[in-house]
Design a protein around this motif. Structure first.
Motif, short mmCIF file in Angstrom:
data_model
loop_
_atom_site.label_atom_id
_atom_site.label_comp_id
_atom_site.label_asym_id
_atom_site.label_seq_id
_atom_site.Cartn_x
_atom_site.Cartn_y
_atom_site.Cartn_z
N GLY A 22 0.78 -1.23 0.00
CA GLY A 22 -0.13 0.04 -0.09
C GLY A 22 0.76 1.33 0.13
O GLY A 22 0.33 2.43 -0.28
N GLY A 23 2.24 1.10 0.28
CA GLY A 23 2.96 2.31 0.32
C GLY A 23 3.57 2.81 -1.09
O GLY A 23 2.99 2.06 -2.03
N SER A 24 4.30 3.86 -1.00
CA SER A 24 4.82 4.40 -2.35
C SER A 24 6.10 4.68 -2.60
O SER A 24 6.75 4.56 -1.29
CB SER A 24 4.19 5.84 -2.45
N LEU A 25 6.85 4.57 -3.54
CA LEU A 25 8.33 4.74 -3.71
C LEU A 25 8.31 5.71 -5.19
O LEU A 25 7.61 5.49 -6.20
CB LEU A 25 8.91 3.56 -3.94
N LYS A 26 9.28 6.41 -5.21
CA LYS A 26 9.60 7.07 -6.43
C LYS A 26 11.08 6.75 -6.92
O LYS A 26 11.96 7.12 -6.25
CB LYS A 26 9.46 8.70 -6.42
N LEU A 27 11.06 6.18 -8.19
CA LEU A 27 12.35 5.63 -8.61
C LEU A 27 12.99 6.94 -9.72
O LEU A 27 11.95 7.41 -10.13
CB LEU A 27 12.46 4.54 -9.42
N SER A 28 14.22 7.06 -9.74
CA SER A 28 14.80 8.12 -10.72
C SER A 28 15.96 7.41 -11.27
O SER A 28 16.62 6.41 -10.96
CB SER A 28 15.63 9.22 -9.78
N CYS A 29 15.96 7.80 -12.55
CA CYS A 29 17.03 7.18 -13.61
C CYS A 29 17.68 8.39 -14.02
O CYS A 29 16.93 9.40 -14.83
CB CYS A 29 16.39 6.40 -14.61
N THR A 30 19.04 8.81 -13.78
CA THR A 30 19.74 10.12 -14.29
C THR A 30 20.48 9.32 -15.32
O THR A 30 21.45 8.45 -15.34
CB THR A 30 20.55 10.47 -13.11
N ASN B 77 11.85 18.46 -17.13
CA ASN B 77 11.82 19.37 -18.28
C ASN B 77 13.18 19.45 -18.80
O ASN B 77 13.34 19.53 -20.19
CB ASN B 77 11.46 20.63 -17.86
N GLY B 78 14.31 19.19 -18.20
CA GLY B 78 15.71 19.37 -18.59
C GLY B 78 16.19 18.09 -19.25
O GLY B 78 16.80 18.26 -20.20
N GLY B 79 15.39 17.05 -19.02
CA GLY B 79 15.54 16.00 -20.09
C GLY B 79 16.60 15.08 -19.63
O GLY B 79 17.04 14.28 -20.43
N SER B 80 17.12 15.02 -18.24
CA SER B 80 18.28 14.14 -18.07
C SER B 80 17.82 13.21 -16.74
O SER B 80 18.63 12.35 -16.47
CB SER B 80 19.33 15.03 -17.42
N THR B 81 16.45 13.11 -16.41
CA THR B 81 15.93 12.01 -15.31
C THR B 81 14.66 11.74 -15.72
O THR B 81 13.65 12.38 -16.12
CB THR B 81 15.85 12.98 -14.14
N VAL B 82 14.48 10.17 -15.79
CA VAL B 82 13.18 9.58 -15.70
C VAL B 82 12.91 9.01 -14.45
O VAL B 82 13.63 8.62 -13.84
CB VAL B 82 13.33 8.64 -16.69
N TYR B 83 11.46 9.34 -14.35
CA TYR B 83 11.08 8.87 -12.94
C TYR B 83 10.02 7.86 -13.20
O TYR B 83 9.26 7.79 -14.09
CB TYR B 83 10.22 9.91 -12.19
N LEU B 84 9.79 7.01 -12.00
CA LEU B 84 8.97 6.05 -11.84
C LEU B 84 8.02 6.35 -10.54
O LEU B 84 8.69 5.73 -9.61
CB LEU B 84 9.17 4.55 -12.21
N GLN B 85 7.04 6.67 -10.57
CA GLN B 85 6.33 7.01 -9.16
C GLN B 85 5.43 5.73 -8.94
O GLN B 85 4.29 5.55 -10.05
CB GLN B 85 5.38 8.14 -9.27
N MET B 86 5.57 5.14 -7.95
CA MET B 86 4.86 3.81 -7.92
C MET B 86 4.01 3.90 -6.60
O MET B 86 4.40 4.26 -5.29
CB MET B 86 5.91 2.73 -7.52
N ASN B 87 2.76 3.84 -6.69
CA ASN B 87 1.75 4.00 -5.53
C ASN B 87 1.06 2.68 -5.41
O ASN B 87 1.03 1.71 -6.27
CB ASN B 87 0.80 5.05 -5.72
N SER B 88 0.31 2.61 -4.39
CA SER B 88 -0.52 1.22 -3.95
C SER B 88 0.38 0.04 -4.08
O SER B 88 -0.05 -0.74 -4.89
CB SER B 88 -1.59 1.23 -4.68
N LEU B 89 1.54 0.02 -3.60
CA LEU B 89 2.48 -1.03 -4.12
C LEU B 89 1.89 -2.40 -3.36
O LEU B 89 1.52 -2.35 -2.15
CB LEU B 89 3.80 -0.72 -3.64
N LYS B 90 2.37 -3.47 -3.95
CA LYS B 90 2.09 -4.80 -3.80
C LYS B 90 3.27 -5.69 -3.54
O LYS B 90 4.07 -5.45 -4.02
CB LYS B 90 0.87 -5.49 -4.78
N PRO B 91 3.08 -6.60 -2.93
CA PRO B 91 4.13 -7.61 -2.71
C PRO B 91 4.68 -8.02 -4.14
O PRO B 91 5.86 -8.38 -4.32
CB PRO B 91 3.52 -8.91 -1.89
N GLU B 92 3.63 -8.42 -5.00
CA GLU B 92 4.17 -8.92 -6.34
C GLU B 92 4.97 -7.70 -7.19
O GLU B 92 5.24 -8.15 -8.06
CB GLU B 92 2.93 -9.40 -7.12
N ASP B 93 4.84 -6.45 -6.65
CA ASP B 93 5.86 -5.56 -7.30
C ASP B 93 7.16 -5.63 -6.99
O ASP B 93 8.09 -5.16 -7.54
CB ASP B 93 5.25 -4.03 -7.00
#
Length: 114
Positions: free
Chosen positions: A15-23, A72-88
């Motif tokens: 049920g929690g959240s994480l935000k991943l970044s790719c620089t 907007n600067g084009g150097s980072t991609v994000y993945l916001q993950m909400n309502s996380l499940k064990p299968e994630d």
């Protein structure tokens, strides 16, 4: 030289959240298809989300819970993950698709457990 570095993984309760970044470095990120893949133990690597220009794709199991975006600067991609499940749970990798070449980051571990 193309380089991708992921961050933001960790241990989170269901049920929690994480935000991943790719620089990204060595190229203009917004010009190429950028994806987040994930790999659970003993399973094949699978696409979680992809962004290319204005086109965004999600695998069915994450639709409505995950959001991929670019800064907007084009150097980072994000993945916001909400309502996380064990299968994630799995290692999450950033991928850049160039004509004839694919680049991967080293990955960041996401564990969803109580």
């Amino acid at each position: 030289q193309v380089h991708l570095v992921e961050s933001g993984g960790g241990l989170v309760q269901p049920g929690g959240s994480l935000k991943l970044s790719c620089t990204a470095s060595g190229f203009t990120l917004s010009s190429y298809s950028m994806s987040w893949y994930r790999q659970a133990p003993g399973k094949e690597r699978e696409l979680a989300a992809r962004i290319f220009n204005t086109r965004i794709t999600y695998r069915d199991s994450v639709k409505g819970r995950f959001t991929i975006s670019r800064d907007n600067g084009g150097s980072t991609v994000y993945l916001q993950m909400n309502s996380l499940k064990p299968e994630d749970t799995g290692k999450y990798y950033c991928r850049a698709d160039f004509p004839g070449t694919i680049y991967w980051g080293q990955g960041t571990q996401v564990t969803v457990s109580s």
